[in-house]
Write a protein that holds these residues in place. Structure first.
Motif, PDB file in Angstrom:
ATOM      1  N   GLN A  85     -22.823  31.106  -4.705  1.00 39.16           N
ATOM      2  CA  GLN A  85     -21.543  31.579  -4.181  1.00 39.16           C
ATOM      3  C   GLN A  85     -20.463  31.117  -5.142  1.00 39.16           C
ATOM      4  OE1 GLN A  85     -20.312  30.287  -0.226  1.00 39.16           O
ATOM      5  NE2 GLN A  85     -19.042  32.111  -0.012  1.00 39.16           N
ATOM      6  N   THR A  86     -19.661  32.077  -5.609  1.00 45.46           N
ATOM      7  CA  THR A  86     -18.661  31.804  -6.633  1.00 45.46           C
ATOM      8  C   THR A  86     -17.292  32.263  -6.168  1.00 45.46           C
ATOM      9  OG1 THR A  86     -20.323  32.119  -8.376  1.00 45.46           O
ATOM     10  CG2 THR A  86     -18.014  32.216  -9.042  1.00 45.46           C
ATOM     11  N   PHE A  87     -16.290  31.436  -6.430  1.00 45.32           N
ATOM     12  CA  PHE A  87     -14.898  31.770  -6.126  1.00 45.32           C
ATOM     13  C   PHE A  87     -14.113  31.771  -7.432  1.00 45.32           C
ATOM     14  CE2 PHE A  87     -16.716  29.329  -2.596  1.00 45.32           C
ATOM     15  CZ  PHE A  87     -16.549  30.217  -1.535  1.00 45.32           C
ATOM     16  N   MET A  88     -13.316  32.818  -7.664  1.00 44.13           N
ATOM     17  CA  MET A  88     -12.477  32.920  -8.862  1.00 44.13           C
ATOM     18  C   MET A  88     -11.104  33.447  -8.476  1.00 44.13           C
ATOM     19  SD  MET A  88     -14.989  34.520 -11.778  1.00 44.13           S
ATOM     20  CE  MET A  88     -16.350  33.575 -12.465  1.00 44.13           C
ATOM     21  N   LEU A 104      -8.272  35.385   0.913  1.00 44.76           N
ATOM     22  CA  LEU A 104      -7.524  34.145   0.727  1.00 44.76           C
ATOM     23  C   LEU A 104      -8.495  32.962   0.745  1.00 44.76           C
ATOM     24  CD1 LEU A 104      -4.416  34.841   2.986  1.00 44.76           C
ATOM     25  CD2 LEU A 104      -4.487  34.813   0.477  1.00 44.76           C
ATOM     26  N   PRO A 105      -8.231  31.923  -0.034  1.00 41.24           N
ATOM     27  CA  PRO A 105      -9.165  30.799  -0.122  1.00 41.24           C
ATOM     28  C   PRO A 105      -9.036  29.825   1.036  1.00 41.24           C
ATOM     29  CG  PRO A 105      -7.280  30.366  -1.516  1.00 41.24           C
ATOM     30  CD  PRO A 105      -7.071  31.745  -0.941  1.00 41.24           C
ATOM     31  N   SER A 106     -10.114  29.097   1.271  1.00 40.73           N
ATOM     32  CA  SER A 106     -10.036  27.952   2.175  1.00 40.73           C
ATOM     33  C   SER A 106      -9.253  26.846   1.472  1.00 40.73           C
ATOM     34  CB  SER A 106     -11.443  27.449   2.508  1.00 40.73           C
ATOM     35  OG  SER A 106     -12.053  26.918   1.344  1.00 40.73           O
ATOM     36  N   ILE A 147      -4.936  26.226  -6.964  1.00 37.39           N
ATOM     37  CA  ILE A 147      -4.059  27.336  -6.618  1.00 37.39           C
ATOM     38  C   ILE A 147      -3.519  27.118  -5.211  1.00 37.39           C
ATOM     39  CG2 ILE A 147      -5.255  29.003  -8.112  1.00 37.39           C
ATOM     40  CD1 ILE A 147      -6.675  30.064  -5.613  1.00 37.39           C
ATOM     41  N   GLN A 148      -2.560  27.937  -4.831  1.00 36.62           N
ATOM     42  CA  GLN A 148      -2.017  27.882  -3.482  1.00 36.62           C
ATOM     43  C   GLN A 148      -2.928  28.645  -2.518  1.00 36.62           C
ATOM     44  OE1 GLN A 148       0.765  26.003  -2.798  1.00 36.62           O
ATOM     45  NE2 GLN A 148       0.626  25.452  -4.973  1.00 36.62           N
ATOM     46  N   GLU A 149      -2.851  28.292  -1.249  1.00 41.54           N
ATOM     47  CA  GLU A 149      -3.700  28.947  -0.252  1.00 41.54           C
ATOM     48  C   GLU A 149      -3.281  30.391   0.026  1.00 41.54           C
ATOM     49  OE1 GLU A 149      -4.849  26.611   3.253  1.00 41.54           O
ATOM     50  OE2 GLU A 149      -4.188  24.807   2.167  1.00 41.54           O
ATOM     51  N   ASN A 150      -2.145  30.845  -0.514  1.00 37.91           N
ATOM     52  CA  ASN A 150      -1.735  32.240  -0.347  1.00 37.91           C
ATOM     53  C   ASN A 150      -2.032  33.081  -1.586  1.00 37.91           C
ATOM     54  OD1 ASN A 150       0.168  31.212  -2.077  1.00 37.91           O
ATOM     55  ND2 ASN A 150       1.964  31.917  -0.914  1.00 37.91           N
TER      56      ASN A 150
END
Length: 237
Positions: A141-144, A106-108, A117-120
């Protein structure tokens, strides 16, 4: 306007000639005395300019043989563009990637905001280091979001993620928003890239979006400064 130092003039001109394939990969440069005559300077000044390209891994200089072009310079304006990556800019054979983290989580709050996007909603969290011609280049560091980029596997990270997105998912990459800042190498940078802690680095924070406007990547990449040149042109209306 302050005039460029002569060795910088040599460095930039030879670098541009290599980019434009005036000097092709595998080809030797003209001898130092010929270049010195062309640039109206000394052989020592020419050597100083060429040594910068040697340190970047673009040229290889050997006594009694001459100076050879071994790869194209890294064009960071393309690396940070919306649809090009490091492999497409300088070639797959010159780049090695090591994956340190590949997880689904789950994202920060900040990551969720950047990806809109939503945190869930689940994301990929990817950490990998990049080496160009065996020399450390960057730590990223990559988030997708999984909802936008489904099916991503570790094998895609060894090559070009953008190629997977374009060719296998059939998505159009359109825009990048960059933030650039200087920083000092931390313990993680030192351990992974093999550089001294406290060395100067360039940090690039980036959000990349598809043609639909949906962000699909939020990344923070830390670069060694030696091979980093970012050029931009501003036109005043």
């Amino acid at each position: 306007m302050k005039k460029k130092a002569k060795y910088m003039e040599v460095y930039l001109e030879v670098k541009n000639r290599i980019i434009d394939e005036v000097y092709a990969v595998g080809e030797k440069l003209p001898p130092g005395d010929i270049l010195a005559q062309e640039f109206e300077t000394s052989k020592l000044t020419v050597k100083k300019g060429l040594d910068m390209l040697v340190s970047e891994g673009v040229l290889l200089s050997r006594s009694g043989y001459g100076t050879e072009v071994v790869r194209k310079p890294i064009d960071n304006s393309k690396v940070f563009g919306p649809s090009d990556g490091l492999l497409s800019v300088i070639g797959e054979g010159h780049v090695e990637s090591e994956i340190h983290t590949f997880s689904i989580e789950l994202p920060s709050k900040k990551v969720a905001e950047q990806l809109k996007i939503q945190e869930n909603e689940y994301i990929y969290n990817i950490v990998r280091s990049r080496f160009v011609d065996k020399k450390p280049y960057s730590l990223e560091q990559t988030f997708m979001p999984l909802s936008v980029i489904p099916g991503l596997q570790p094998q895609h990270l060894k090559k070009s993620v953008y190629e997977y997105i374009r060719k296998e998912l059939g998505l159009d990459i359109q825009s990048s928003h960059l933030w650039m800042r200087g920083d000092l190498a931390k313990e993680t940078d030192s351990a992974i890239l093999g550089i001294d802690r406290g060395s100067f680095m360039i940090e690039i924070e980036k959000v990349v979006s598809l043609s639909t406007g949906a962000p699909f990547e939020y990344s923070i990449t830390r670069h060694l400064y030696q091979d980093f040149v970012f050029e931009a042109v501003f036109i005043e209306n």
